[in-house]
Design an enzyme around this catalytic site. Structure first.
Site, PDB file in Angstrom:
ATOM      1  N   TYR A  49      35.682  50.359  49.878  1.00 17.63           N
ATOM      2  CA  TYR A  49      36.640  49.763  48.940  1.00 17.63           C
ATOM      3  C   TYR A  49      38.053  49.768  49.499  1.00 17.63           C
ATOM      4  CZ  TYR A  49      39.107  48.330  44.825  1.00 17.63           C
ATOM      5  OH  TYR A  49      39.911  47.617  43.969  1.00 17.63           O
ATOM      6  N   SER A 131      49.633  50.533  39.559  1.00 23.67           N
ATOM      7  CA  SER A 131      48.651  49.450  39.633  1.00 23.67           C
ATOM      8  C   SER A 131      48.069  49.123  38.267  1.00 23.67           C
ATOM      9  CB  SER A 131      47.517  49.861  40.572  1.00 23.67           C
ATOM     10  OG  SER A 131      46.404  49.006  40.393  1.00 23.67           O
ATOM     11  N   TYR A 155      48.084  42.304  36.592  1.00 19.28           N
ATOM     12  CA  TYR A 155      47.127  41.214  36.770  1.00 19.28           C
ATOM     13  C   TYR A 155      47.105  40.474  35.452  1.00 19.28           C
ATOM     14  CZ  TYR A 155      45.215  42.959  41.182  1.00 19.28           C
ATOM     15  OH  TYR A 155      45.050  43.343  42.477  1.00 19.28           O
ATOM     16  N   THR A 181      51.012  40.043  40.405  1.00 17.94           N
ATOM     17  CA  THR A 181      50.235  39.742  41.617  1.00 17.94           C
ATOM     18  C   THR A 181      49.583  38.375  41.439  1.00 17.94           C
ATOM     19  OG1 THR A 181      49.917  42.069  42.083  1.00 17.94           O
ATOM     20  CG2 THR A 181      48.360  40.550  43.110  1.00 17.94           C
ATOM     21  N   LYS A 297      54.132  38.933  43.613  1.00 19.84           N
ATOM     22  CA  LYS A 297      53.530  39.574  44.802  1.00 19.84           C
ATOM     23  C   LYS A 297      52.397  38.694  45.313  1.00 19.84           C
ATOM     24  CE  LYS A 297      51.116  43.829  46.188  1.00 19.84           C
ATOM     25  NZ  LYS A 297      49.687  43.535  46.214  1.00 19.84           N
ATOM     26  N   HIS A 321      47.846  40.859  50.327  1.00 22.52           N
ATOM     27  CA  HIS A 321      46.955  41.820  49.676  1.00 22.52           C
ATOM     28  C   HIS A 321      46.187  42.622  50.736  1.00 22.52           C
ATOM     29  CE1 HIS A 321      45.665  42.232  45.319  1.00 22.52           C
ATOM     30  NE2 HIS A 321      44.886  43.128  45.889  1.00 22.52           N
ATOM     31  N   SER A 353      51.558  44.579  53.742  1.00 22.70           N
ATOM     32  CA  SER A 353      50.341  44.171  54.457  1.00 22.70           C
ATOM     33  C   SER A 353      50.433  44.447  55.951  1.00 22.70           C
ATOM     34  CB  SER A 353      49.987  42.703  54.222  1.00 22.70           C
ATOM     35  OG  SER A 353      49.707  42.487  52.843  1.00 22.70           O
TER      36      SER A 353
HETATM   37  C1  FNR Z   1      45.181  47.042  46.955  1.00 15.87           C
HETATM   38  N1  FNR Z   1      46.170  46.139  46.608  1.00 15.87           N
HETATM   39  C2  FNR Z   1      46.455  45.920  45.279  1.00 15.87           C
HETATM   40  N2  FNR Z   1      47.441  45.046  44.935  1.00 15.87           N
HETATM   41  C3  FNR Z   1      47.756  44.848  43.647  1.00 15.87           C
HETATM   42  O1  FNR Z   1      48.645  44.061  43.358  1.00 15.87           O
HETATM   43  N3  FNR Z   1      47.090  45.539  42.659  1.00 15.87           N
HETATM   44  C4  FNR Z   1      46.112  46.426  42.937  1.00 15.87           C
HETATM   45  O2  FNR Z   1      45.538  47.033  42.039  1.00 15.87           O
HETATM   46  C5  FNR Z   1      45.752  46.617  44.291  1.00 15.87           C
HETATM   47  N4  FNR Z   1      44.755  47.469  44.618  1.00 15.87           N
HETATM   48  C6  FNR Z   1      44.462  47.717  45.936  1.00 15.87           C
HETATM   49  C7  FNR Z   1      43.471  48.632  46.259  1.00 15.87           C
HETATM   50  C8  FNR Z   1      43.217  48.928  47.586  1.00 15.87           C
HETATM   51  C9  FNR Z   1      42.179  49.943  47.918  1.00 15.87           C
HETATM   52  C10 FNR Z   1      43.945  48.277  48.610  1.00 15.87           C
HETATM   53  C11 FNR Z   1      43.733  48.600  50.064  1.00 15.87           C
HETATM   54  C12 FNR Z   1      44.909  47.349  48.295  1.00 15.87           C
HETATM   55  C13 FNR Z   1      47.020  45.503  47.643  1.00 15.87           C
HETATM   56  C14 FNR Z   1      48.204  46.405  47.987  1.00 15.87           C
HETATM   57  O3  FNR Z   1      49.137  46.443  46.950  1.00 15.87           O
HETATM   58  C15 FNR Z   1      48.920  45.910  49.256  1.00 15.87           C
HETATM   59  O4  FNR Z   1      49.264  44.568  49.118  1.00 15.87           O
HETATM   60  C16 FNR Z   1      48.050  46.100  50.498  1.00 15.87           C
HETATM   61  O5  FNR Z   1      47.453  47.383  50.472  1.00 15.87           O
HETATM   62  C17 FNR Z   1      48.835  45.927  51.767  1.00 15.87           C
HETATM   63  O6  FNR Z   1      48.000  45.984  52.896  1.00 15.87           O
HETATM   64  P1  FNR Z   1      47.868  47.315  53.800  1.00 15.87           P
HETATM   65  O7  FNR Z   1      49.212  47.564  54.428  1.00 15.87           O
HETATM   66  O8  FNR Z   1      47.460  48.412  52.901  1.00 15.87           O
HETATM   67  O9  FNR Z   1      46.800  46.988  54.798  1.00 15.87           O
END
Ligand code: FNR
Length: 378
Positions: A49, A131, A155, A181, A297, A321, A353
């Site tokens: 996940y 979140s 969301y 988002t 976002k 994301h 990201s």
């Molecule tokens: C996310 N991301 C995310 N974004 C968001 O707007 N709401 C959310 O609930 C989540 N949940 C989530 C869970 C997990 C396990 C991951 C890895 C990512 C996206 C997050 O906010 C962000 O954009 C990314 O994690 C950025 O990428 P890197 O740097 O983690 O690779």
């Protein structure tokens, strides 16, 4: 523990002095090695996940490669005895050029989940974005943070009344901004999770914002649109899932199982969670609804950045994301310069990201980002 800005030299000395006493750091210092370390301790479902991305995961790889391509040209002899790593945004100052991106289902990583993160963020003076898919309610996190800065990520669900309720709760929790988002109006095709047939929400995980919401819970027993789901054969896996769902809903596990509340809550969530029909014109509703700052976002294209300015929002977050939504997309850092140019200083531009190291944070800030989101590493 200090929450003064720019603690890097002190942290460095602390590690070396501890090392001289035979004490080594418990987590890797190299941010790019955190995933290897997590592989040794997380369950396969949890690892899938958090570490997985969409499709062939090429966007995820590209995020990192973009950071590798952009290089720093150092400058010298400029008196760096005093440094300022603080950021000021929307009238609030926090200690670091980075903030904590919204990450759902943190219970997969640690039993204290979001509350542990909230406590750490407050202790260090780092902005945290709660979140929408958190494992602990925004109220529980806010209670652990004093007046430390926090935002809420939304969301946009199919149920306007629920959107309204989440926004009201965020206002009451002292959130200063709503992060909408916009790249996840459908869940991405996440290959690793699909191979394991694993979606944590179906087990009641990552639903704390919903299960603690008066509007959502009031409607739990209401009929849902569409045909009733077909009766499936009872398996051991189904029983395990039902038990996990029932544990997630406040109240007695047995009572939740008996009344069917937990199953209905999960079904209501899956039926209403995201709104694929969302468009630019919907943003006016939110703009009129709240005085909180609004950020979008998931912006990658300069034309979308221009539309965000026209829509009257207060900022954008350049993000894909973490490569979890669209396979084959450009690296988020590569998207940043054109978005910055399109916005032309009209409002703050944040990015996430692929951020894994201090140098990554520096590169995004040097290109013009106001602040940088840390995701998977934390
Ligand atoms: C996310 N991301 C995310 N974004 C968001 O707007 N709401 C959310 O609930 C989540 N949940 C989530 C869970 C997990 C396990 C991951 C890895 C990512 C996206 C997050 O906010 C962000 O954009 C990314 O994690 C950025 O990428 P890197 O740097 O983690 O690779």
């Amino acid at each position: 523990m200090s929450n003064e800005p720019s603690t890097t030299p002190r942290r460095q000395s602390e590690i070396y002095f501890n090392g001289a006493r035979g004490i080594r750091p418990r987590v890797p210092i190299d941010g790019t090695r955190l995933e290897d370390a997590a592989r040794g301790v997380l369950s396969p479902l949890a690892l899938s996940y958090i570490a997985g991305g969409a499709g062939s995961e090429s966007t995820m790889r590209e995020n990192r490669e973009a950071f590798e391509r952009w290089r720093i040209v150092p400058r010298v002899l400029r008196d760096v005895s005093r440094r300022d790593t603080t950021r000021t945004l929307f009238g609030r100052t926090w200690n670091t050029p980075f903030y904590l991106s919204p990450i759902g289902v943190l219970e997969l990583m640690h039993p204290e989940a979001d509350v542990a993160v909230a406590r750490a963020a407050a202790e260090r003076g780092v902005l945290m974005v709660f979140s929408n898919q958190a494992s602990a309610s925004m109220e529980a996190c806010a209670a652990a943070m004093g007046d430390s800065p926090r935002w809420f990520q939304l969301y946009w669900s199919k149920d306007d009344e629920l959107v309204d309720s989440f926004v009201s709760r965020a206002e009451l929790c002292g959130c200063e901004a709503i992060v909408v988002t916009v790249d996840t109006t459908w869940l991405g095709w996440r290959t690793r999770d699909l191979e394991l047939g694993s979606l944590p929400f179906l087990a009641g995980q990552g639903l704390a914002q919903y299960l603690n919401d008066p509007v959502f819970m009031r409607k739990v027993h209401d009929p849902l649109p569409g045909p009733a789901p077909a009766q499936a054969r009872v398996t051991l896996g189904a029983l395990r899932t039902a038990f996990s769902q029932a544990k997630a809903v406040p109240g007695s596990t047995l009572a939740n199982l008996r009344s069917g509340t937990s199953l209905k809550a999960v079904r209501r969530f899956t039926a209403t969670y995201a709104r694929p029909s969302l468009t630019w014109s919907d943003l006016a509703y939110l703009r009129n609804r709240t005085k909180l700052k609004i950020l979008l976002k998931g912006i990658q294209h300069p034309d979308d950045a221009r539309r965000a300015v026209d829509a009257g929002v207060d900022g954008v977050i350049v993000s894909n994301h973490g490569g979890r939504q669209v396979d084959g997309a450009i690296g988020s850092l590569d998207a940043l310069p054109a978005v910055l140019e399109a916005i032309g200083g009209a409002m703050p531009v944040l990015m996430d990201s692929g951020v894994r190291t201090g140098a990554d944070v520096y590169k995004a800030i040097a290109l013009g980002a106001t602040a940088v989101g840390i995701g998977r590493p934390f």
